[in-house]
Design a protein around this motif. Structure first.
Motif, PDB file in Angstrom:
ATOM      1  N   ASN A  30      65.752 -36.049  18.366  1.00 57.19           N
ATOM      2  CA  ASN A  30      64.484 -35.939  18.346  1.00 57.19           C
ATOM      3  C   ASN A  30      64.011 -34.785  17.626  1.00 57.19           C
ATOM      4  OD1 ASN A  30      63.374 -38.078  19.606  1.00 57.19           O
ATOM      5  ND2 ASN A  30      64.463 -37.521  21.500  1.00 57.19           N
ATOM      6  N   ILE A  31      65.008 -33.957  17.180  1.00 54.03           N
ATOM      7  CA  ILE A  31      64.988 -32.601  16.518  1.00 54.03           C
ATOM      8  C   ILE A  31      65.219 -32.622  15.125  1.00 54.03           C
ATOM      9  CG2 ILE A  31      65.640 -30.118  16.505  1.00 54.03           C
ATOM     10  CD1 ILE A  31      64.006 -30.996  18.791  1.00 54.03           C
ATOM     11  N   TYR A  32      64.708 -32.441  13.979  1.00 55.63           N
ATOM     12  CA  TYR A  32      65.023 -32.358  12.714  1.00 55.63           C
ATOM     13  C   TYR A  32      65.529 -31.247  12.200  1.00 55.63           C
ATOM     14  CZ  TYR A  32      64.002 -32.433   7.658  1.00 55.63           C
ATOM     15  OH  TYR A  32      64.229 -32.400   6.237  1.00 55.63           O
ATOM     16  N   ALA A  33      65.264 -30.133  12.800  1.00 55.31           N
ATOM     17  CA  ALA A  33      65.693 -28.761  12.285  1.00 55.31           C
ATOM     18  C   ALA A  33      65.620 -27.865  13.413  1.00 55.31           C
ATOM     19  CB  ALA A  33      65.162 -28.299  10.925  1.00 55.31           C
ATOM     20  N   MET A  34      66.377 -26.946  13.547  1.00 58.92           N
ATOM     21  CA  MET A  34      66.331 -25.900  14.253  1.00 58.92           C
ATOM     22  C   MET A  34      66.384 -24.759  13.750  1.00 58.92           C
ATOM     23  SD  MET A  34      67.919 -27.036  17.991  1.00 58.92           S
ATOM     24  CE  MET A  34      66.905 -25.744  18.949  1.00 58.92           C
ATOM     25  N   SER A  35      65.774 -23.459  14.153  1.00 64.02           N
ATOM     26  CA  SER A  35      65.940 -21.934  13.329  1.00 64.02           C
ATOM     27  C   SER A  35      65.955 -21.209  14.337  1.00 64.02           C
ATOM     28  CB  SER A  35      64.569 -22.054  12.491  1.00 64.02           C
ATOM     29  OG  SER A  35      64.753 -23.136  11.547  1.00 64.02           O
ATOM     30  N   TRP A  36      66.390 -19.907  13.613  1.00 65.72           N
ATOM     31  CA  TRP A  36      66.286 -18.474  14.279  1.00 65.72           C
ATOM     32  C   TRP A  36      65.248 -17.728  13.787  1.00 65.72           C
ATOM     33  CZ3 TRP A  36      68.155 -17.551  19.324  1.00 65.72           C
ATOM     34  CH2 TRP A  36      69.074 -18.442  19.693  1.00 65.72           C
ATOM     35  N   TYR A  37      64.626 -17.102  14.399  1.00 63.83           N
ATOM     36  CA  TYR A  37      63.540 -16.132  13.947  1.00 63.83           C
ATOM     37  C   TYR A  37      63.881 -14.483  14.904  1.00 63.83           C
ATOM     38  CZ  TYR A  37      60.918 -19.541  11.513  1.00 63.83           C
ATOM     39  OH  TYR A  37      60.293 -20.280  10.581  1.00 63.83           O
ATOM     40  N   ARG A  38      63.398 -13.581  14.290  1.00 61.73           N
ATOM     41  CA  ARG A  38      63.528 -12.460  15.193  1.00 61.73           C
ATOM     42  C   ARG A  38      62.290 -11.537  14.737  1.00 61.73           C
ATOM     43  NH1 ARG A  38      68.177  -8.630  12.312  1.00 61.73           N
ATOM     44  NH2 ARG A  38      67.089  -8.246  10.159  1.00 61.73           N
ATOM     45  N   GLN A  39      61.950 -10.563  15.895  1.00 65.04           N
ATOM     46  CA  GLN A  39      60.845  -9.814  15.520  1.00 65.04           C
ATOM     47  C   GLN A  39      61.337  -8.616  16.130  1.00 65.04           C
ATOM     48  OE1 GLN A  39      56.842 -11.162  17.501  1.00 65.04           O
ATOM     49  NE2 GLN A  39      55.890  -9.810  15.994  1.00 65.04           N
ATOM     50  N   ALA A  40      61.260  -7.493  15.421  1.00 70.17           N
ATOM     51  CA  ALA A  40      61.599  -5.964  15.593  1.00 70.17           C
ATOM     52  C   ALA A  40      60.277  -5.469  16.020  1.00 70.17           C
ATOM     53  CB  ALA A  40      62.205  -5.345  14.481  1.00 70.17           C
ATOM     54  N   PRO A  41      60.481  -4.340  16.964  1.00 72.18           N
ATOM     55  CA  PRO A  41      59.410  -3.417  17.514  1.00 72.18           C
ATOM     56  C   PRO A  41      58.492  -3.254  16.127  1.00 72.18           C
ATOM     57  CG  PRO A  41      61.080  -2.925  18.459  1.00 72.18           C
ATOM     58  CD  PRO A  41      61.486  -3.929  17.600  1.00 72.18           C
ATOM     59  N   GLY A  42      56.923  -3.649  16.165  1.00 69.13           N
ATOM     60  CA  GLY A  42      56.115  -2.874  15.315  1.00 69.13           C
ATOM     61  C   GLY A  42      56.235  -3.861  13.819  1.00 69.13           C
TER      62      GLY A  42
END
Length: 120
Positions: A30-42
């Motif tokens: 049921n999942i087409y694609a999976m990804s990682w994202y990141r968010q650094a402070p500010g």
């Protein structure tokens, strides 16, 4: 509803390694694609890498491909991100993202994030 649960973050020294995990509450069928994202402070959230759940094709942000490896285990419905030679600038909250298909076509889901802190 698809739930994504990340784990594996923590405090590591420069040069160390971590493996992040993202477990889904539904089958990868049921999942087409999976990804990682990141968010650094500010900073804004940035895309890290994507893996297609069927044949495992991967894509990476150009600046990260040398030290980051995305993978998946379809039997466990889990995606991974191996990060090697960690640098202080890798400090961020890392988020898992999924694009649904079949019963979840057109929907997107986010995990709660896991903190990675790299000490110098």
């Amino acid at each position: 509803q698809v739930q994504l649960v990340e784990s594996g973050g923590g405090l590591v020294q420069t040069g160390g390694s971590l493996r992040l995990s993202c477990a889904t509450s539904v089958s990868f069928l049921n999942i087409y694609a999976m990804s990682w994202y990141r968010q650094a402070p500010g900073k804004q959230r940035e895309w890290v890498a994507t893996i297609m759940t069927d044949y495992g094709r991967t894509t990476y942000a150009d600046a990260l491909r040398d030290r980051f490896t995305i993978s998946r285990d379809s039997a466990k419905n889990t995606m991974y991100l191996q990060i090697d030679n960690l640098k202080p600038e890798d400090t961020a909250v890392y988020y898992c993202h999924a694009e649904g298909t079949r019963n979840y076509r057109g929907r997107e889901y986010w995990g709660q994030g896991t903190q990675v802190t790299v000490s110098s």
